[in-house]
Design an enzyme around this catalytic site. Structure first.
Site, PDB file in Angstrom:
ATOM      1  N   ASP A  46       0.827  -1.213   0.000  1.00  0.00           N
ATOM      2  CA  ASP A  46       0.000   0.000   0.000  1.00  0.00           C
ATOM      3  C   ASP A  46       0.860   1.262   0.000  1.00  0.00           C
ATOM      4  O   ASP A  46       1.974   1.255   0.524  1.00  0.00           O
ATOM      5  CB  ASP A  46      -0.924  -0.024   1.232  1.00  0.00           C
ATOM      6  CG  ASP A  46      -2.058   0.985   1.098  1.00  0.00           C
ATOM      7  OD1 ASP A  46      -2.413   1.350  -0.047  1.00  0.00           O
ATOM      8  OD2 ASP A  46      -2.585   1.416   2.146  1.00  0.00           O
ATOM      9  N   GLY A  47       0.309   2.329  -0.581  1.00  0.00           N
ATOM     10  CA  GLY A  47       0.976   3.632  -0.526  1.00  0.00           C
ATOM     11  C   GLY A  47       1.483   4.148  -1.861  1.00  0.00           C
ATOM     12  O   GLY A  47       2.145   5.187  -1.908  1.00  0.00           O
ATOM     13  N   ARG A  69      -1.210   9.136  -9.908  1.00  0.00           N
ATOM     14  CA  ARG A  69      -1.160   7.910  -9.103  1.00  0.00           C
ATOM     15  C   ARG A  69      -0.536   6.743  -9.875  1.00  0.00           C
ATOM     16  O   ARG A  69       0.146   5.901  -9.310  1.00  0.00           O
ATOM     17  CB  ARG A  69      -2.585   7.526  -8.651  1.00  0.00           C
ATOM     18  CG  ARG A  69      -3.200   8.509  -7.667  1.00  0.00           C
ATOM     19  CD  ARG A  69      -4.635   8.116  -7.338  1.00  0.00           C
ATOM     20  NE  ARG A  69      -4.706   6.775  -6.766  1.00  0.00           N
ATOM     21  CZ  ARG A  69      -4.486   6.509  -5.476  1.00  0.00           C
ATOM     22  NH1 ARG A  69      -4.217   7.482  -4.626  1.00  0.00           N
ATOM     23  NH2 ARG A  69      -4.566   5.277  -5.039  1.00  0.00           N
ATOM     24  N   HIS A  98       2.053   3.370  -9.032  1.00  0.00           N
ATOM     25  CA  HIS A  98       1.805   1.940  -9.292  1.00  0.00           C
ATOM     26  C   HIS A  98       2.955   1.339 -10.112  1.00  0.00           C
ATOM     27  O   HIS A  98       3.365   0.205  -9.886  1.00  0.00           O
ATOM     28  CB  HIS A  98       0.478   1.750 -10.032  1.00  0.00           C
ATOM     29  CG  HIS A  98      -0.713   2.166  -9.214  1.00  0.00           C
ATOM     30  ND1 HIS A  98      -0.887   1.784  -7.911  1.00  0.00           N
ATOM     31  CD2 HIS A  98      -1.796   2.936  -9.516  1.00  0.00           C
ATOM     32  CE1 HIS A  98      -2.011   2.298  -7.439  1.00  0.00           C
ATOM     33  NE2 HIS A  98      -2.577   3.006  -8.395  1.00  0.00           N
ATOM     34  N   SER A 116      -7.523  -5.446  -4.920  1.00  0.00           N
ATOM     35  CA  SER A 116      -8.543  -6.063  -4.060  1.00  0.00           C
ATOM     36  C   SER A 116      -9.910  -6.081  -4.741  1.00  0.00           C
ATOM     37  O   SER A 116     -10.156  -5.331  -5.691  1.00  0.00           O
ATOM     38  CB  SER A 116      -8.645  -5.297  -2.728  1.00  0.00           C
ATOM     39  OG  SER A 116      -9.375  -4.104  -2.896  1.00  0.00           O
ATOM     40  N   SER A 117     -10.790  -6.928  -4.210  1.00  0.00           N
ATOM     41  CA  SER A 117     -12.169  -6.985  -4.713  1.00  0.00           C
ATOM     42  C   SER A 117     -12.822  -5.603  -4.623  1.00  0.00           C
ATOM     43  O   SER A 117     -13.748  -5.298  -5.364  1.00  0.00           O
ATOM     44  CB  SER A 117     -13.033  -7.922  -3.848  1.00  0.00           C
ATOM     45  OG  SER A 117     -12.355  -9.066  -3.458  1.00  0.00           O
ATOM     46  N   ASN A 158     -11.124  -2.671  -4.958  1.00  0.00           N
ATOM     47  CA  ASN A 158     -10.419  -1.656  -5.741  1.00  0.00           C
ATOM     48  C   ASN A 158     -11.163  -1.278  -7.029  1.00  0.00           C
ATOM     49  O   ASN A 158     -10.814  -0.279  -7.678  1.00  0.00           O
ATOM     50  CB  ASN A 158      -8.976  -2.073  -6.043  1.00  0.00           C
ATOM     51  CG  ASN A 158      -8.052  -1.990  -4.840  1.00  0.00           C
ATOM     52  OD1 ASN A 158      -7.092  -2.760  -4.705  1.00  0.00           O
ATOM     53  ND2 ASN A 158      -8.299  -1.055  -3.923  1.00  0.00           N
ATOM     54  N   TRP A 159     -12.211  -2.040  -7.363  1.00  0.00           N
ATOM     55  CA  TRP A 159     -13.054  -1.652  -8.507  1.00  0.00           C
ATOM     56  C   TRP A 159     -13.768  -0.334  -8.236  1.00  0.00           C
ATOM     57  O   TRP A 159     -14.275   0.309  -9.162  1.00  0.00           O
ATOM     58  CB  TRP A 159     -14.109  -2.732  -8.805  1.00  0.00           C
ATOM     59  CG  TRP A 159     -13.532  -4.027  -9.282  1.00  0.00           C
ATOM     60  CD1 TRP A 159     -13.363  -5.155  -8.524  1.00  0.00           C
ATOM     61  CD2 TRP A 159     -13.051  -4.345 -10.592  1.00  0.00           C
ATOM     62  NE1 TRP A 159     -12.802  -6.153  -9.284  1.00  0.00           N
ATOM     63  CE2 TRP A 159     -12.603  -5.689 -10.563  1.00  0.00           C
ATOM     64  CE3 TRP A 159     -12.954  -3.632 -11.791  1.00  0.00           C
ATOM     65  CZ2 TRP A 159     -12.069  -6.333 -11.680  1.00  0.00           C
ATOM     66  CZ3 TRP A 159     -12.426  -4.276 -12.904  1.00  0.00           C
ATOM     67  CH2 TRP A 159     -11.995  -5.608 -12.834  1.00  0.00           C
ATOM     68  N   ARG A 200       2.229  -4.786   6.252  1.00  0.00           N
ATOM     69  CA  ARG A 200       1.473  -3.790   5.484  1.00  0.00           C
ATOM     70  C   ARG A 200       2.286  -2.505   5.436  1.00  0.00           C
ATOM     71  O   ARG A 200       2.642  -1.953   6.478  1.00  0.00           O
ATOM     72  CB  ARG A 200       0.100  -3.508   6.094  1.00  0.00           C
ATOM     73  CG  ARG A 200      -0.645  -2.441   5.267  1.00  0.00           C
ATOM     74  CD  ARG A 200      -2.096  -2.271   5.620  1.00  0.00           C
ATOM     75  NE  ARG A 200      -2.729  -1.345   4.683  1.00  0.00           N
ATOM     76  CZ  ARG A 200      -3.962  -1.402   4.250  1.00  0.00           C
ATOM     77  NH1 ARG A 200      -4.748  -2.364   4.694  1.00  0.00           N
ATOM     78  NH2 ARG A 200      -4.447  -0.525   3.399  1.00  0.00           N
ATOM     79  N   GLU A 227       2.127 -13.120  12.308  1.00  0.00           N
ATOM     80  CA  GLU A 227       2.694 -11.998  13.047  1.00  0.00           C
ATOM     81  C   GLU A 227       2.595 -10.768  12.141  1.00  0.00           C
ATOM     82  O   GLU A 227       2.906 -10.838  10.956  1.00  0.00           O
ATOM     83  CB  GLU A 227       4.166 -12.271  13.394  1.00  0.00           C
ATOM     84  CG  GLU A 227       4.360 -13.464  14.301  1.00  0.00           C
ATOM     85  CD  GLU A 227       3.739 -13.263  15.683  1.00  0.00           C
ATOM     86  OE1 GLU A 227       3.698 -12.119  16.163  1.00  0.00           O
ATOM     87  OE2 GLU A 227       3.292 -14.273  16.275  1.00  0.00           O
TER      88      GLU A 227
HETATM   89  C1  IPE Z   1      -5.343  -2.630   0.009  1.00  0.00           C
HETATM   90  O1  IPE Z   1      -5.077  -1.287  -0.137  1.00  0.00           O
HETATM   91  C2  IPE Z   1      -5.352  -3.316  -1.327  1.00  0.00           C
HETATM   92  C3  IPE Z   1      -4.065  -3.425  -1.994  1.00  0.00           C
HETATM   93  C4  IPE Z   1      -2.905  -3.013  -1.541  1.00  0.00           C
HETATM   94  C5  IPE Z   1      -4.115  -4.082  -3.267  1.00  0.00           C
HETATM   95  P1  IPE Z   1      -6.230  -0.200  -0.287  1.00  0.00           P
HETATM   96  O2  IPE Z   1      -5.553   1.096  -0.465  1.00  0.00           O
HETATM   97  O3  IPE Z   1      -7.205  -0.615  -1.325  1.00  0.00           O
HETATM   98  O4  IPE Z   1      -6.952  -0.324   1.135  1.00  0.00           O
HETATM   99  P2  IPE Z   1      -7.823   0.731   1.940  1.00  0.00           P
HETATM  100  O5  IPE Z   1      -8.830   1.308   0.988  1.00  0.00           O
HETATM  101  O6  IPE Z   1      -6.877   1.775   2.440  1.00  0.00           O
HETATM  102  O7  IPE Z   1      -8.421  -0.048   3.047  1.00  0.00           O
HETATM  103  C1  IPE Z   2      -1.768   0.247  -3.282  1.00  0.00           C
HETATM  104  O1  IPE Z   2      -1.498   1.601  -3.309  1.00  0.00           O
HETATM  105  C2  IPE Z   2      -1.941  -0.332  -4.648  1.00  0.00           C
HETATM  106  C3  IPE Z   2      -3.315  -0.728  -4.980  1.00  0.00           C
HETATM  107  C4  IPE Z   2      -4.317  -0.715  -4.157  1.00  0.00           C
HETATM  108  C5  IPE Z   2      -3.542  -1.156  -6.334  1.00  0.00           C
HETATM  109  P1  IPE Z   2      -2.669   2.656  -3.296  1.00  0.00           P
HETATM  110  O2  IPE Z   2      -3.090   2.954  -4.682  1.00  0.00           O
HETATM  111  O3  IPE Z   2      -3.768   2.221  -2.398  1.00  0.00           O
HETATM  112  O4  IPE Z   2      -1.934   3.911  -2.673  1.00  0.00           O
HETATM  113  P2  IPE Z   2      -2.499   4.917  -1.607  1.00  0.00           P
HETATM  114  O5  IPE Z   2      -2.927   4.107  -0.414  1.00  0.00           O
HETATM  115  O6  IPE Z   2      -3.646   5.664  -2.237  1.00  0.00           O
HETATM  116  O7  IPE Z   2      -1.331   5.798  -1.299  1.00  0.00           O
HETATM  117 MG    MG Z   3      -4.122   2.457  -0.420  1.00  0.00          MG
END
Ligand code: IPE
Ligand code: IPE
Ligand code: MG
Length: 255
Positions: free
Chosen positions: A28-29, A41, A45, A73-74, A76-77, A192, A211
């Site tokens: 994430d991030g 963004r 990626h 993730s499911s 992320n759509w 994470r 853990e």
């Molecule tokens: C979790 O991150 C999914 C992935 C890293 C693929 P998200 O950015 O989607 O999670 P939330 O929305 O902060 O919970």
């Molecule tokens: C995780 O990074 C990658 C995916 C969920 C695909 P994010 O896209 O969620 O990045 P942030 O959390 O918005 O910084």
């Molecule tokens: Mg995120």
């Protein structure tokens, strides 16, 4: 896990017993990493893919047998169409750019998630990655794409029913055999990045006794130093799995 061989230097992971067999990462991030650089963004990626390739090789070097990553993730759509389309396209670019390298380095790739909603092109890229690397044994990289922990439990229950498993035959081991990560042991270490303190529907079943390490490091900045810090933290954990350390287990009957 035996902790008796722990080093006096907490940052030195020196024994095989203290190395997790299976590491899972919520990558994430990426978006915030790009935003900090005044970039779209998608730029984050793209950098995230490079980070993943470096991390899988670093894990293999450290003797980790399984790396499982959360890529889409499911949920992320729910993101803007442009970002979703960009992520799908990035998979094709990543496969074209890195598949041969990973295959040559002994990485077995397995894609985990619901493939029904993705395009034929993407499905073909997944199949190509899986078939080219199926005999590799150095490390198994499971890429969770269009994956959700709840989806996995539901699909496993459905598959068990379709296989004719009777209700009285269903137990944890049986259901686990239908889960999408049945090819791997449960994750020992769950990392994470990105600073959020939540699971976001990743590995709900499998992480029962993992853990956890949460780090503010944004995924594109994750590298060997952050991996080693997480491994050092893991090596210091006292895993009890509900039991009491150094005490014999009571049998169920004596309860
Ligand atoms: C979790 O991150 C999914 C992935 C890293 C693929 P998200 O950015 O989607 O999670 P939330 O929305 O902060 O919970
Ligand atoms: C995780 O990074 C990658 C995916 C969920 C695909 P994010 O896209 O969620 O990045 P942030 O959390 O918005 O910084
Ligand atoms: Mg995120």
């Amino acid at each position: 896990m035996s902790l008796s061989l722990k080093s006096s230097n907490p940052n030195l992971v020196e024994t095989r017993a203290d190395i997790p067999r299976h590491v899972a990462i919520v990558m994430d991030g990426n978006g915030r990493w790009a935003k900090k650089r005044f970039m779209p963004r998608f730029f984050g990626h793209k950098a995230g893919v490079d980070s993943l390739v470096k991390t899988v090789l670093a894990c293999a070097d450290r003797g980790i047998d399984y790396l499982t990553v959360y890529a889409f993730s499911s949920e992320n759509w729910k993101r803007p169409t442009e970002e979703v389309t960009g992520l799908m396209g990035l998979v094709l670019v990543a496969v074209a750019k890195y598949l041969t390298k990973l295959a040559d380095k002994g990485v077995r790739i397995v894609i985990v998630g619901d493939r029904n909603q993705v395009s034929d092109k993407l499905r073909q890229a997944w199949e190509q990655a899986e078939s080219l690397t199926k005999d590799n044994t150095r490390i198994t990289l499971s890429v969770c794409f269009n994956y959700g922990g709840r989806w996995d439990i539901v699909q496993a229950a459905r598959a068990a029913m379709q296989a004719g498993v009777k209700p009285e035959e269903l137990d944890e081991t049986k259901l686990a055999s239908f889960m999408s990560l049945a090819h791997a042991p449960d994750p020992d270490l769950f990392i994470r990045t990105g600073g959020e303190l939540r699971v976001s529907n990743f590995l709900l079943w499998q992480a029962a006794y993992s853990e956890f390490v949460f780090t503010d490091c944004l995924w594109p900045d994750f590298g060997e130093a952050e991996l080693d810090a997480a491994l050092a933290s893991f090596a210091r954990r006292d895993r009890r799995f509900g039991g009491v350390k150094d005490a014999p287990a009571a049998s169920l009957q004596s309860a």
